[in-house]
Design a protein around this motif. Structure first.
Motif, PDB file in Angstrom:
ATOM      1  N   ASP A  96       0.818  -1.206   0.000  1.00  0.00           N
ATOM      2  CA  ASP A  96       0.000   0.000   0.000  1.00  0.00           C
ATOM      3  C   ASP A  96       0.855   1.262   0.000  1.00  0.00           C
ATOM      4  OD1 ASP A  96      -2.887   0.645  -0.009  1.00  0.00           O
ATOM      5  OD2 ASP A  96      -2.356   1.850   1.737  1.00  0.00           O
ATOM      6  N   ARG A  97       2.081   1.148   0.507  1.00  0.00           N
ATOM      7  CA  ARG A  97       3.002   2.282   0.417  1.00  0.00           C
ATOM      8  C   ARG A  97       3.229   2.670  -1.046  1.00  0.00           C
ATOM      9  NH1 ARG A  97       6.737   4.207   3.935  1.00  0.00           N
ATOM     10  NH2 ARG A  97       6.604   3.569   6.116  1.00  0.00           N
ATOM     11  N   VAL A  98       3.366   1.678  -1.910  1.00  0.00           N
ATOM     12  CA  VAL A  98       3.590   1.935  -3.336  1.00  0.00           C
ATOM     13  C   VAL A  98       2.366   2.598  -3.950  1.00  0.00           C
ATOM     14  CG1 VAL A  98       3.992   0.866  -5.580  1.00  0.00           C
ATOM     15  CG2 VAL A  98       5.270   0.078  -3.577  1.00  0.00           C
ATOM     16  N   THR A  99       1.198   2.056  -3.651  1.00  0.00           N
ATOM     17  CA  THR A  99      -0.044   2.636  -4.180  1.00  0.00           C
ATOM     18  C   THR A  99      -0.194   4.081  -3.744  1.00  0.00           C
ATOM     19  OG1 THR A  99      -1.120   0.466  -4.135  1.00  0.00           O
ATOM     20  CG2 THR A  99      -2.559   2.398  -4.220  1.00  0.00           C
ATOM     21  N   ARG A 100       0.087   4.331  -2.469  1.00  0.00           N
ATOM     22  CA  ARG A 100      -0.044   5.681  -1.935  1.00  0.00           C
ATOM     23  C   ARG A 100       0.952   6.633  -2.594  1.00  0.00           C
ATOM     24  NH1 ARG A 100       2.528   7.777   3.673  1.00  0.00           N
ATOM     25  NH2 ARG A 100       0.994   9.352   4.244  1.00  0.00           N
ATOM     26  N   ALA A 101       2.199   6.197  -2.720  1.00  0.00           N
ATOM     27  CA  ALA A 101       3.219   7.057  -3.306  1.00  0.00           C
ATOM     28  C   ALA A 101       2.884   7.398  -4.757  1.00  0.00           C
ATOM     29  CB  ALA A 101       4.584   6.377  -3.219  1.00  0.00           C
ATOM     30  N   ARG A 102       2.404   6.440  -5.509  1.00  0.00           N
ATOM     31  CA  ARG A 102       1.998   6.704  -6.900  1.00  0.00           C
ATOM     32  C   ARG A 102       0.868   7.726  -6.946  1.00  0.00           C
ATOM     33  NH1 ARG A 102       3.345   3.716 -11.263  1.00  0.00           N
ATOM     34  NH2 ARG A 102       4.624   1.840 -11.022  1.00  0.00           N
ATOM     35  N   THR A 103      -0.063   7.606  -6.021  1.00  0.00           N
ATOM     36  CA  THR A 103      -1.184   8.554  -5.977  1.00  0.00           C
ATOM     37  C   THR A 103      -0.687   9.968  -5.689  1.00  0.00           C
ATOM     38  OG1 THR A 103      -2.719   6.833  -5.227  1.00  0.00           O
ATOM     39  CG2 THR A 103      -3.352   9.122  -4.796  1.00  0.00           C
ATOM     40  N   MET A 104       0.233  10.098  -4.745  1.00  0.00           N
ATOM     41  CA  MET A 104       0.745  11.427  -4.407  1.00  0.00           C
ATOM     42  C   MET A 104       1.555  12.023  -5.554  1.00  0.00           C
ATOM     43  SD  MET A 104       1.543  11.547  -0.317  1.00  0.00           S
ATOM     44  CE  MET A 104       2.495  10.038  -0.170  1.00  0.00           C
ATOM     45  N   VAL A 105       2.323  11.186  -6.251  1.00  0.00           N
ATOM     46  CA  VAL A 105       3.065  11.678  -7.416  1.00  0.00           C
ATOM     47  C   VAL A 105       2.089  12.199  -8.470  1.00  0.00           C
ATOM     48  CG1 VAL A 105       4.484  10.961  -9.385  1.00  0.00           C
ATOM     49  CG2 VAL A 105       5.127  10.290  -7.058  1.00  0.00           C
ATOM     50  N   SER A 106       0.999  11.474  -8.703  1.00  0.00           N
ATOM     51  CA  SER A 106      -0.005  11.916  -9.691  1.00  0.00           C
ATOM     52  C   SER A 106      -0.631  13.239  -9.266  1.00  0.00           C
ATOM     53  CB  SER A 106      -1.091  10.848  -9.843  1.00  0.00           C
ATOM     54  OG  SER A 106      -0.568   9.676 -10.419  1.00  0.00           O
ATOM     55  N   ARG A 107      -0.912  13.385  -7.986  1.00  0.00           N
ATOM     56  CA  ARG A 107      -1.523  14.632  -7.500  1.00  0.00           C
ATOM     57  C   ARG A 107      -0.547  15.794  -7.606  1.00  0.00           C
ATOM     58  NH1 ARG A 107      -4.930  12.327  -2.210  1.00  0.00           N
ATOM     59  NH2 ARG A 107      -6.405  11.102  -3.456  1.00  0.00           N
ATOM     60  N   GLY A 130       8.365   5.845   0.690  1.00  0.00           N
ATOM     61  CA  GLY A 130       7.588   6.699   1.577  1.00  0.00           C
ATOM     62  C   GLY A 130       7.642   8.158   1.186  1.00  0.00           C
ATOM     63  N   ARG A 131       6.977   8.981   1.978  1.00  0.00           N
ATOM     64  CA  ARG A 131       6.922  10.412   1.686  1.00  0.00           C
ATOM     65  C   ARG A 131       8.289  11.088   1.654  1.00  0.00           C
ATOM     66  NH1 ARG A 131       2.779  13.335   5.462  1.00  0.00           N
ATOM     67  NH2 ARG A 131       3.536  11.797   6.966  1.00  0.00           N
ATOM     68  N   PRO A 132       9.261  10.675   2.492  1.00  0.00           N
ATOM     69  CA  PRO A 132      10.572  11.319   2.388  1.00  0.00           C
ATOM     70  C   PRO A 132      11.209  11.172   1.008  1.00  0.00           C
ATOM     71  CG  PRO A 132      10.388  10.205   4.490  1.00  0.00           C
ATOM     72  CD  PRO A 132       9.183   9.805   3.685  1.00  0.00           C
ATOM     73  N   HIS A 133      10.954  10.051   0.334  1.00  0.00           N
ATOM     74  CA  HIS A 133      11.487   9.894  -1.027  1.00  0.00           C
ATOM     75  C   HIS A 133      10.820  10.884  -1.984  1.00  0.00           C
ATOM     76  CE1 HIS A 133      11.950   5.707   0.744  1.00  0.00           C
ATOM     77  NE2 HIS A 133      13.177   6.123   0.577  1.00  0.00           N
ATOM     78  N   ILE A 134       9.508  11.077  -1.811  1.00  0.00           N
ATOM     79  CA  ILE A 134       8.794  12.048  -2.645  1.00  0.00           C
ATOM     80  C   ILE A 134       9.307  13.450  -2.360  1.00  0.00           C
ATOM     81  CG2 ILE A 134       6.527  13.042  -3.173  1.00  0.00           C
ATOM     82  CD1 ILE A 134       5.305  10.324  -2.408  1.00  0.00           C
ATOM     83  N   ALA A 135       9.534  13.756  -1.081  1.00  0.00           N
ATOM     84  CA  ALA A 135      10.041  15.075  -0.704  1.00  0.00           C
ATOM     85  C   ALA A 135      11.404  15.341  -1.335  1.00  0.00           C
ATOM     86  CB  ALA A 135      10.118  15.178   0.816  1.00  0.00           C
ATOM     87  N   ARG A 136      12.262  14.339  -1.330  1.00  0.00           N
ATOM     88  CA  ARG A 136      13.584  14.510  -1.939  1.00  0.00           C
ATOM     89  C   ARG A 136      13.464  14.697  -3.450  1.00  0.00           C
ATOM     90  NH1 ARG A 136      16.480   9.317   0.286  1.00  0.00           N
ATOM     91  NH2 ARG A 136      18.144   9.943  -1.150  1.00  0.00           N
ATOM     92  N   ALA A 137      12.532  13.989  -4.071  1.00  0.00           N
ATOM     93  CA  ALA A 137      12.311  14.165  -5.511  1.00  0.00           C
ATOM     94  C   ALA A 137      11.783  15.573  -5.806  1.00  0.00           C
ATOM     95  CB  ALA A 137      11.343  13.111  -6.024  1.00  0.00           C
ATOM     96  N   MET A 138      10.976  16.105  -4.902  1.00  0.00           N
ATOM     97  CA  MET A 138      10.468  17.460  -5.073  1.00  0.00           C
ATOM     98  C   MET A 138      11.584  18.491  -4.983  1.00  0.00           C
ATOM     99  SD  MET A 138       6.894  17.245  -2.911  1.00  0.00           S
ATOM    100  CE  MET A 138       6.501  19.000  -3.159  1.00  0.00           C
ATOM    101  N   VAL A 139      12.550  18.239  -4.102  1.00  0.00           N
ATOM    102  CA  VAL A 139      13.721  19.120  -4.026  1.00  0.00           C
ATOM    103  C   VAL A 139      14.496  19.063  -5.339  1.00  0.00           C
ATOM    104  CG1 VAL A 139      15.948  19.501  -2.889  1.00  0.00           C
ATOM    105  CG2 VAL A 139      13.929  18.953  -1.510  1.00  0.00           C
ATOM    106  N   GLY A 159      -3.219  15.914   5.236  1.00  0.00           N
ATOM    107  CA  GLY A 159      -4.282  16.835   4.853  1.00  0.00           C
ATOM    108  C   GLY A 159      -3.890  17.786   3.745  1.00  0.00           C
ATOM    109  N   GLY A 160      -2.661  17.661   3.243  1.00  0.00           N
ATOM    110  CA  GLY A 160      -2.176  18.557   2.199  1.00  0.00           C
ATOM    111  C   GLY A 160      -2.802  18.274   0.838  1.00  0.00           C
ATOM    112  N   ARG A 161      -2.540  19.158  -0.118  1.00  0.00           N
ATOM    113  CA  ARG A 161      -3.179  19.076  -1.429  1.00  0.00           C
ATOM    114  C   ARG A 161      -2.818  17.794  -2.177  1.00  0.00           C
ATOM    115  NH1 ARG A 161      -1.634  24.225  -4.714  1.00  0.00           N
ATOM    116  NH2 ARG A 161       0.425  23.630  -3.928  1.00  0.00           N
ATOM    117  N   ALA A 162      -1.623  17.281  -1.940  1.00  0.00           N
ATOM    118  CA  ALA A 162      -1.206  16.060  -2.641  1.00  0.00           C
ATOM    119  C   ALA A 162      -1.137  14.853  -1.703  1.00  0.00           C
ATOM    120  CB  ALA A 162       0.153  16.280  -3.305  1.00  0.00           C
ATOM    121  N   TYR A 163      -1.616  15.011  -0.506  1.00  0.00           N
ATOM    122  CA  TYR A 163      -1.537  13.922   0.477  1.00  0.00           C
ATOM    123  C   TYR A 163      -2.501  12.792   0.121  1.00  0.00           C
ATOM    124  CZ  TYR A 163      -1.746  11.484   4.973  1.00  0.00           C
ATOM    125  OH  TYR A 163      -1.710  10.536   5.965  1.00  0.00           O
ATOM    126  N   ALA A 164      -2.079  11.567   0.388  1.00  0.00           N
ATOM    127  CA  ALA A 164      -2.943  10.403   0.224  1.00  0.00           C
ATOM    128  C   ALA A 164      -2.771   9.505   1.442  1.00  0.00           C
ATOM    129  CB  ALA A 164      -2.596   9.625  -1.039  1.00  0.00           C
TER     130      ALA A 164
END
Length: 284
Positions: A96-107, A130-139, A159-164
């Motif tokens: 489910d971590r993978v599903t969630r991360a894909r959803t946040m990337v799409s958002r 997890g979210r730290p990987h997404i955060a690093r990609a955002m940087v 609760g953020g705009r891209a949170y899942a």
């Protein structure tokens, strides 16, 4: 004796391989280290193979839980990872971590952020994305200046705009699963206010009744007043008070050994493990 009971490798969201984590721990004067990657034990074998002289490794995990709709983290130690029910739950959480991360990337992409799933997956070398990987990609994409900036209501904070949201265990069930696998549980950073982990004394009392063994008191994100209160709560509930760096490598300034557990507390925690089922782990 310096005892650090909470650390991460790149098997989850740390930045250092398990072998480097144990090497750095010993260089920092740590005598006992728990490797507690998020929802995975994938780093245990590599850490054990590279264990330097003078360092004892405590195999552990940081389990994703949810209490009344809020994220809560539970540290598990010295359990049998092959216990079928626990292993099945860990697999479900990781999937489910993978599903969630894909959803946040799409958002994020819908919000105009140039982040790809491939970039996130490349940063998540282990199996627990997890979210730290997404955060690093955002940087890397220039959307934010620091990973911390990504954890806001504007982006991927709760609760953020891209949170899942994602699947997580009820804390009492996590405790029961780890105990059934021969281990013990400690409540992680319950007063890390900056990160939104703020749980009242009554929650700690409820989890103590469910079999919780200890509570993380000395943590880099805990204020002095919160530490004092947690120490009192632990004493009243006969819980073991622990101390830990919660090191994530470069993300947290390579702070292994920054906070430690008293030797008598460590002895009390490990002394709770008895009637160990076949296959359960020992400190190495």
């Amino acid at each position: 004796m310096r005892i650090d009971l909470h650390s991460h490798s790149d098997a989850s969201d740390g930045t250092r391989p398990p072998a480097e984590v144990v090497r750095r721990a010993r260089e920092n004067g740590v005598d006992v280290l728990a490797l507690t990657d998020h929802d995975t034990v994938a780093g245990w074998d590599a850490a054990t193979a590279a264990l330097p002289d003078g360092l004892t490794l405590v195999p552990g995990i940081e389990l994703s839980c949810r209490y009344e709709g809020r994220s809560l983290h539970m540290l598990g130690y010295l359990f049998d990872p092959g216990e079928p029910e626990l292993a099945a739950e860990l697999a479900r959480i990781r999937d489910d971590r993978v599903t969630r991360a894909r959803t946040m990337v799409s958002r994020l992409q819908e919000l105009g952020v140039d982040v790809t799933w491939e970039a996130v997956r490349a940063l998540a070398r282990g199996e627990a994305v997890g979210r730290p990987h997404i955060a690093r990609a955002m940087v890397d994409a220039g959307a934010v200046r620091t990973p911390d900036e990504a954890f806001s209501s504007r982006w991927i904070g709760q609760g953020g705009r891209a949170y899942a949201d994602r699947y997580a265990l009820e804390p009492a069930r996590a405790i029961a699963l780890v105990r059934a696998a021969g281990g013990v549980c400690v409540l992680a950073h319950p007063r890390a206010r900056r990160r939104g982990y703020l749980f009242a004394d009554a929650v700690v009392e409820e989890l103590a009744a469910a079999g919780l063994a200890g509570v993380e008191v000395d943590h880099p994100d805990h204020a002095a007043a919160d530490r004092a209160r947690l120490r009192d709560v632990a004493a009243a509930l006969r819980l073991v008070p622990t101390g830990s760096s919660d090191d994530h490598g470069a993300l947290t300034g390579d702070r292994l050994g920054a906070e430690t557990t008293a030797p008598d507390a460590y002895a009390a925690l490990t002394g709770m493990i008895c009637d160990r089922p076949e296959g359960a782990r020992k400190a190495r």
